[in-house]
Design a protein around this motif. Sequence first.
Motif, PDB file in Angstrom:
ATOM      1  N   PHE A  90      45.837  96.757  49.643  1.00 30.37           N
ATOM      2  CA  PHE A  90      44.986  97.433  50.011  1.00 30.37           C
ATOM      3  C   PHE A  90      43.524  97.109  48.843  1.00 30.37           C
ATOM      4  O   PHE A  90      42.695  97.947  48.866  1.00 30.37           O
ATOM      5  CB  PHE A  90      46.232  99.186  50.187  1.00 30.37           C
ATOM      6  CG  PHE A  90      46.365  98.984  51.192  1.00 30.37           C
ATOM      7  CD1 PHE A  90      46.402  97.991  52.508  1.00 30.37           C
ATOM      8  CD2 PHE A  90      47.690  99.794  51.200  1.00 30.37           C
ATOM      9  CE1 PHE A  90      47.061  98.090  53.215  1.00 30.37           C
ATOM     10  CE2 PHE A  90      48.976  99.119  52.175  1.00 30.37           C
ATOM     11  CZ  PHE A  90      47.926  98.451  53.050  1.00 30.37           C
ATOM     12  N   TYR A  91      43.899  97.500  47.783  1.00 29.19           N
ATOM     13  CA  TYR A  91      42.984  97.634  46.763  1.00 29.19           C
ATOM     14  C   TYR A  91      42.799  96.360  45.805  1.00 29.19           C
ATOM     15  O   TYR A  91      41.340  96.752  44.969  1.00 29.19           O
ATOM     16  CB  TYR A  91      43.468  98.941  45.724  1.00 29.19           C
ATOM     17  CG  TYR A  91      43.974 100.221  46.399  1.00 29.19           C
ATOM     18  CD1 TYR A  91      42.776 101.301  47.184  1.00 29.19           C
ATOM     19  CD2 TYR A  91      45.184  99.809  46.482  1.00 29.19           C
ATOM     20  CE1 TYR A  91      42.939 102.004  47.741  1.00 29.19           C
ATOM     21  CE2 TYR A  91      45.464 101.247  47.895  1.00 29.19           C
ATOM     22  CZ  TYR A  91      44.042 102.388  48.359  1.00 29.19           C
ATOM     23  OH  TYR A  91      44.677 103.317  48.703  1.00 29.19           O
ATOM     24  N   SER A  92      43.392  95.804  45.797  1.00 28.70           N
ATOM     25  CA  SER A  92      42.848  94.458  44.666  1.00 28.70           C
ATOM     26  C   SER A  92      42.573  93.308  45.410  1.00 28.70           C
ATOM     27  O   SER A  92      42.695  93.074  46.270  1.00 28.70           O
ATOM     28  CB  SER A  92      44.562  93.853  44.123  1.00 28.70           C
ATOM     29  OG  SER A  92      45.200  93.369  45.087  1.00 28.70           O
ATOM     30  N   TYR A 101      40.796  86.599  48.729  1.00 23.64           N
ATOM     31  CA  TYR A 101      41.644  87.539  49.468  1.00 23.64           C
ATOM     32  C   TYR A 101      40.363  88.887  49.079  1.00 23.64           C
ATOM     33  O   TYR A 101      40.579  89.233  47.563  1.00 23.64           O
ATOM     34  CB  TYR A 101      42.866  87.646  49.391  1.00 23.64           C
ATOM     35  CG  TYR A 101      42.951  88.952  49.718  1.00 23.64           C
ATOM     36  CD1 TYR A 101      43.952  88.910  51.605  1.00 23.64           C
ATOM     37  CD2 TYR A 101      43.659  90.191  49.283  1.00 23.64           C
ATOM     38  CE1 TYR A 101      43.792  90.171  52.010  1.00 23.64           C
ATOM     39  CE2 TYR A 101      44.026  91.338  49.682  1.00 23.64           C
ATOM     40  CZ  TYR A 101      44.251  91.699  50.992  1.00 23.64           C
ATOM     41  OH  TYR A 101      45.216  91.733  51.421  1.00 23.64           O
ATOM     42  N   LYS A 102      40.498  88.895  50.510  1.00 22.08           N
ATOM     43  CA  LYS A 102      39.457  91.295  49.551  1.00 22.08           C
ATOM     44  C   LYS A 102      39.872  91.894  51.541  1.00 22.08           C
ATOM     45  O   LYS A 102      39.400  91.700  52.084  1.00 22.08           O
ATOM     46  CB  LYS A 102      38.252  90.893  50.189  1.00 22.08           C
ATOM     47  CG  LYS A 102      37.154  92.297  49.607  1.00 22.08           C
ATOM     48  CD  LYS A 102      35.932  92.307  48.756  1.00 22.08           C
ATOM     49  CE  LYS A 102      35.401  93.797  49.085  1.00 22.08           C
ATOM     50  NZ  LYS A 102      33.631  93.656  48.937  1.00 22.08           N
ATOM     51  N   PRO A 103      40.537  93.241  50.943  1.00 20.13           N
ATOM     52  CA  PRO A 103      40.979  93.908  51.725  1.00 20.13           C
ATOM     53  C   PRO A 103      39.634  94.483  52.163  1.00 20.13           C
ATOM     54  O   PRO A 103      39.322  95.001  51.798  1.00 20.13           O
ATOM     55  CB  PRO A 103      41.878  94.964  51.405  1.00 20.13           C
ATOM     56  CG  PRO A 103      41.923  94.527  49.782  1.00 20.13           C
ATOM     57  CD  PRO A 103      40.834  93.554  49.846  1.00 20.13           C
ATOM     58  N   SER A 104      39.682  94.848  53.867  1.00 19.60           N
ATOM     59  CA  SER A 104      38.495  95.203  55.134  1.00 19.60           C
ATOM     60  C   SER A 104      38.282  97.264  54.288  1.00 19.60           C
ATOM     61  O   SER A 104      39.453  97.335  53.565  1.00 19.60           O
ATOM     62  CB  SER A 104      38.833  95.038  56.279  1.00 19.60           C
ATOM     63  OG  SER A 104      39.838  96.231  56.669  1.00 19.60           O
ATOM     64  N   GLU A 105      37.339  97.524  53.926  1.00 15.85           N
ATOM     65  CA  GLU A 105      37.338  99.057  53.698  1.00 15.85           C
ATOM     66  C   GLU A 105      37.235  99.368  55.012  1.00 15.85           C
ATOM     67  O   GLU A 105      37.789 100.246  54.622  1.00 15.85           O
ATOM     68  CB  GLU A 105      35.100  98.759  53.949  1.00 15.85           C
ATOM     69  CG  GLU A 105      34.939  98.301  53.274  1.00 15.85           C
ATOM     70  CD  GLU A 105      34.907  99.205  51.413  1.00 15.85           C
ATOM     71  OE1 GLU A 105      35.348  99.994  51.530  1.00 15.85           O
ATOM     72  OE2 GLU A 105      35.530  98.353  50.717  1.00 15.85           O
TER      73      GLU A 105
END
Length: 143
Positions: A90-92, A101-105
């Motif tokens: 969720f945060y990294s 990889y970037k979790p969505s807002e």
Amino acid sequence: MLRPTLARRLAQTAKEQLSKSAPLTVANNPYKARKVWPPDFKELTHQQQLRFEKKYKRRIALANYSPRWDKGVKYAQLLTIAAALVWLLFYSEFEWWGRQYKPSEELRKHAQNLFGVLDPEKRYERRKDAPEVNPSPRTPESK
């Protein structure tokens, strides 16, 4: 043969304890050891030494066994792993097999609001299956 009743047992004089008359020492201990402790390893054969070591290790493991501590350690490990996975997903931001990889807002927002349970926008929404807040009395309870 008649067994002594509780009243007879209570009426008997108490036996004098050995520890009150003299403190226990090696000389006056009524419970003598069957074997000399610790054994002299020079007198034991190699097989007897190995057998003694196995027995000693087993007894040490049994003496130090603590189920509550083990259970606590397992729960602590589980919580640590779960927290690491939540943070990772969720945060990294990281690279995974060559892809960024970037979790969505939206996912981060849901995670911050406990997946919509504490969302400020949905705070006053009611479930469809929830009963009414102030049900109007349709029929009087008493006449």
